[in-house]
Scaffold this active site. Structure first.
Site, PDB file in Angstrom:
ATOM      1  N   SER A  43       0.842  -1.187   0.000  1.00 14.84           N
ATOM      2  CA  SER A  43       0.000   0.000   0.000  1.00 14.84           C
ATOM      3  C   SER A  43       0.879   1.239   0.000  1.00 14.84           C
ATOM      4  O   SER A  43       2.078   1.163   0.278  1.00 14.84           O
ATOM      5  CB  SER A  43      -0.916   0.015   1.231  1.00 14.84           C
ATOM      6  OG  SER A  43      -0.158   0.220   2.423  1.00 14.84           O
ATOM      7  N   LEU A 106       2.841  -1.254   5.257  1.00 15.93           N
ATOM      8  CA  LEU A 106       2.337   0.059   5.645  1.00 15.93           C
ATOM      9  C   LEU A 106       3.494   1.040   5.668  1.00 15.93           C
ATOM     10  O   LEU A 106       4.553   0.743   6.234  1.00 15.93           O
ATOM     11  CB  LEU A 106       1.690   0.001   7.028  1.00 15.93           C
ATOM     12  CG  LEU A 106       1.258   1.344   7.642  1.00 15.93           C
ATOM     13  CD1 LEU A 106       0.136   1.971   6.814  1.00 15.93           C
ATOM     14  CD2 LEU A 106       0.814   1.148   9.084  1.00 15.93           C
ATOM     15  N   ILE A 137       6.943  -2.531   7.603  1.00 14.47           N
ATOM     16  CA  ILE A 137       6.927  -1.084   7.617  1.00 14.47           C
ATOM     17  C   ILE A 137       7.793  -0.605   6.459  1.00 14.47           C
ATOM     18  O   ILE A 137       8.953  -1.013   6.330  1.00 14.47           O
ATOM     19  CB  ILE A 137       7.461  -0.520   8.947  1.00 14.47           C
ATOM     20  CG1 ILE A 137       6.600  -1.018  10.112  1.00 14.47           C
ATOM     21  CG2 ILE A 137       7.476   1.002   8.894  1.00 14.47           C
ATOM     22  CD1 ILE A 137       5.140  -0.610  10.057  1.00 14.47           C
ATOM     23  N   LYS A 138       7.214   0.257   5.615  1.00  8.86           N
ATOM     24  CA  LYS A 138       7.931   0.739   4.435  1.00  8.86           C
ATOM     25  C   LYS A 138       8.779   1.950   4.799  1.00  8.86           C
ATOM     26  O   LYS A 138       8.278   2.934   5.351  1.00  8.86           O
ATOM     27  CB  LYS A 138       6.944   1.102   3.323  1.00  8.86           C
ATOM     28  CG  LYS A 138       6.165  -0.089   2.791  1.00  8.86           C
ATOM     29  CD  LYS A 138       5.110   0.308   1.778  1.00  8.86           C
ATOM     30  CE  LYS A 138       5.713   0.656   0.439  1.00  8.86           C
ATOM     31  NZ  LYS A 138       4.658   0.875  -0.589  1.00  8.86           N
ATOM     32  N   ILE A 139      10.067   1.860   4.482  1.00 11.39           N
ATOM     33  CA  ILE A 139      11.023   2.939   4.735  1.00 11.39           C
ATOM     34  C   ILE A 139      11.789   3.194   3.442  1.00 11.39           C
ATOM     35  O   ILE A 139      12.288   2.250   2.826  1.00 11.39           O
ATOM     36  CB  ILE A 139      12.009   2.565   5.862  1.00 11.39           C
ATOM     37  CG1 ILE A 139      11.248   2.319   7.172  1.00 11.39           C
ATOM     38  CG2 ILE A 139      13.059   3.661   6.061  1.00 11.39           C
ATOM     39  CD1 ILE A 139      12.133   1.833   8.307  1.00 11.39           C
TER      40      ILE A 139
END
Length: 357
Positions: A43, A106, A137-139
């Site tokens: 997403s 996310l 977790i998107k970084i």
């Protein structure tokens, strides 16, 4: 056998690059799992912005606003609810593959892209609040994001590294991941923390569409993909990775992102059939997934040695394309685009919160 199933049998995971509450409520995501061999989901703020604009979230926004939530906090309440539901749908895949597959993603606030410490704090907080072991977790893999990736992996937070465009970008992201795993080994902790490195494909061809000779149209993205895959295979076979695997680490997977074909003259599954490779992931929007399921074909797996990528990349260089400079530009533009999308999303939430209350 449908192409989506064949690709899965070849060892590549197909993920959906979309999520809305309507898709969850209607069973569409479950249908993609059952009929399209989809085994994960990604997403981003643009996806949520479009979904919220549809009105599907009006009642939830009104309820959260009445409870005092606003702005970023309200958005993350909405997103976490959706992604928990999606994570539960993919949990059987996650369990069956012992954590290799079945992930959802996310993103932290793109406003934090150049703030390492704030990114780490946000990533830890969001992962803890989600309460799902199969949530990334998107970084971003920006210079400021790389140390945050190391910190998060060392802390046991699974990470989807985004905004990678080249083999050099990939190697930097993989190094950040490996440093985090090494810190866990040194501390006597389990180094098997999930991660993917997301490399964006179609934006390369868009960037050179006006400069590339006709015979090189829509060939740069796949050539870069070959170069990245070569770097991935070389690193996967290295002594450093073997030592960490011996200690229990699971290698970060390579993920192909931005796979919707932008050129109407090019095949609509260009960045799917052209990037088939085992132990990688291809995440794609609905239209691309459905096109590949309908009429896609599965090519030979990418060659580990990069095939003819050096020749193709050399032809672009001879045509005046500075590939290293373009990779940096695409990453910077991507980060700026994410920030703009995020601010549009925040503005929409604020406006709808006011209208609904």
């Amino acid at each position: 056998m449908k192409a989506t199933e064949t690709l899965r049998e070849h060892g590549q995971s197909l993920w959906l690059d979309n999520i809305t509450r309507g898709m969850l409520d209607s069973g569409k995501i479950q249908h993609y799992i059952d009929a399209y061999s989809v085994t994960g989901l990604t997403s981003n703020p643009s996806i949520f912005d479009k979904a919220i604009a549809s009105g599907d979230y009006d009642s939830a926004i009104a309820e959260l606003s009445a409870r005092g939530h606003s702005g970023e906090e309200l958005f993350f309440e909405l997103a976490l609810e959706d992604l928990r539901r999606a994570a539960d749908l993919f949990l059987p895949v996650h369990d069956r593959t012992d954590g290799v597959d079945g992930w959802v993603s996310l993103e932290v606030s793109p406003d934090l892209a150049h703030d390492t410490r704030a990114t780490v704090r946000a990533a830890k907080d969001l992962h803890a609040r989600a309460g799902r072991r199969n949530l990334f977790i998107k970084i971003p893999g920006t210079p400021e994001g790389l140390p945050a990736i190391t910190e998060c992996i060392a802390a046991g937070v699974p990470v989807n590294v985004t905004l990678l465009f080249s083999a050099d970008h990939y190697r930097a992201a993989a190094n950040a991941f490996l440093e985090g795993a090494e810190r866990r080994v040194a501390a006597g902790l389990d180094p098997a923390v999930g991660s993917v490195a997301s490399v964006f494909m179609s934006r390369w061809d868009v960037a050179v569409a006006d400069r590339a000779p006709q015979e090189l149209q829509d060939r740069l993205g796949l050539a870069v993909g070959l170069d990245v895959y070569r770097a991935y295979r070389t690193l996967s076979d290295s002594d450093r990775v073997r030592r960490l695997q011996n200690a229990g680490m699971r290698m970060q997977r390579l993920l192909w992102a931005s796979t919707r074909t932008k050129d109407p003259e090019a095949p609509d599954t260009l960045y799917v059939h052209g990037l088939a490779a085992p132990f990688t992931v291809n995440t794609m929007p609905d239209a691309t997934l459905e096109a590949f399921h309908d009429h896609g074909e599965v090519d030979r797996p990418l060659p580990a040695d990069g095939g003819d990528c050096d020749e193709t990349l050399g032809r672009f260089a001879a045509a005046g394309v500075d590939l290293q400079a373009l990779a940096s530009r695409l990453q910077n533009e991507g980060a700026a685009s994410f920030v703009a999308s995020w601010r549009d999303l925040m503005a929409r939430i604020t406006a709808q919160s006011s209208a609904l209350t």
